[in-house]
Scaffold this active site. Structure first.
Site, mmCIF file in Angstrom:
data_model
loop_
_atom_site.group_PDB
_atom_site.id
_atom_site.type_symbol
_atom_site.label_atom_id
_atom_site.label_comp_id
_atom_site.label_asym_id
_atom_site.label_seq_id
_atom_site.Cartn_x
_atom_site.Cartn_y
_atom_site.Cartn_z
ATOM 1 N N GLU A 135 17.265 9.640 16.253
ATOM 2 C CA GLU A 135 18.264 8.680 15.747
ATOM 3 C C GLU A 135 19.599 8.813 16.454
ATOM 4 O O GLU A 135 20.320 7.840 16.636
ATOM 5 C CB GLU A 135 18.429 8.873 14.237
ATOM 6 N N GLU A 136 19.932 10.032 16.845
ATOM 7 C CA GLU A 136 21.260 10.252 17.445
ATOM 8 C C GLU A 136 21.312 9.909 18.933
ATOM 9 O O GLU A 136 22.372 9.973 19.539
ATOM 10 C CB GLU A 136 21.688 11.726 17.254
#
Ligand SMILES: [Zn+2]
Length: 259
Positions: A135-136
């Site tokens: 996600e990052e």
């Protein structure tokens, strides 16, 4: 002793001691997948990356995956930004990488979902957990989750830091690359070419001046022209030019004028 603690602070602490900086999610995925299985969830590990490190999404439901589409999904992400900051616990607080994003949320969602299915067994088939990887960095996990069997919730509760206030919506993101073609030529001869940069500047000026949609509850559509490139020499009409623009949207149909 159960694999996953049933106390929210202990579980947060347990998850924070596992290094899951983006690229290293394999271990936390194993622990959470096994722990959820032990708690009676049907766990589906969805492969996201081909790097052989077990960086998989975890989708957990109370009925066999694909038999039913749960209406309510609790979602957050396994990975953190670097570096790992070791956990410290005081009398009333936890400090360290992931407490705020998103191990605290993972712990809270796991415990809330278990409590919901225990207290309301009639709703159990409509509750699911979706925890994603990457996600990052590139959002590969969340993008891939759209291919999961039996995934298409009506309600998505996303665990993310929101400064301790409830957020009813997350703006959508639209990334656009504007590419313009020109015709090369010496700029001393105006009829010899067409500048791609001049055309691009006009388009970007339109974007800057346009009245983008606003919403009284959800805020404004915002944008950023984050990159510009083009041209081959100061005395030449630019053959190519491009710009990258990112929009934060309140509604796609609204943005495209097709509501
Ligand atoms: Zn996050």
């Amino acid at each position: 002793m159960p694999i996953l603690s049933t106390d929210v602070v202990d579980l947060t602490q347990q998850l924070c001691t596992i290094d899951s900086v983006s690229g290293k999610e394999g271990e936390i995925v194993d622990v959470v997948a096994k722990g959820l299985e032990e708690q009676g969830w049907h766990v589906h590990r969805q492969k996201v990356y081909d790097d052989g490190k077990g960086r998989d999404n975890v989708y957990a439901t109370r009925v066999p995956i694909g038999d039913h589409v749960p209406r309510l999904v609790f979602n957050s992400h396994f990975d953190t930004v670097p570096p790992l900051i070791p956990l410290k616990r005081t009398d009333d607080a936890l400090f360290g990488r992931g407490v705020n994003e998103a191990k605290g949320q993972l712990a809270a969602l796991i415990i809330a979902a278990n409590r919901l299915v225990d207290e309301r067994p009639d709703l159990a088939k409509d509750v699911a957990l979706l925890f994603v990887v990457g996600e990052e960095i590139d959002h590969a996990g969340m993008i891939k989750a759209n291919d999961l069997p039996g995934y298409g919730p009506e309600f998505l509760i996303v665990g993310e830091p929101t400064e301790m206030t409830y957020a009813s919506i997350q703006k959508g993101a639209l990334k656009v690359k504007v590419s313009v073609a020109g015709k090369a030529g010496h700029s001393g001869y105006p009829h010899a070419g067409v500048s791609a940069i001049h055309k691009l500047v006009e388009i970007l000026d339109d974007i800057m001046k346009y009245e983008w949609p606003k919403d009284a509850h959800h805020g404004d559509t915002t944008f950023n022209i984050g990159s510009i490139s083009g041209g081959q020499a100061l005395n030449a009409w630019a053959e190519k030019a491009a710009a990258g623009v990112s929009f934060l949207l309140i509604s796609l149909c609204n943005f495209l004028n097709i509501c």
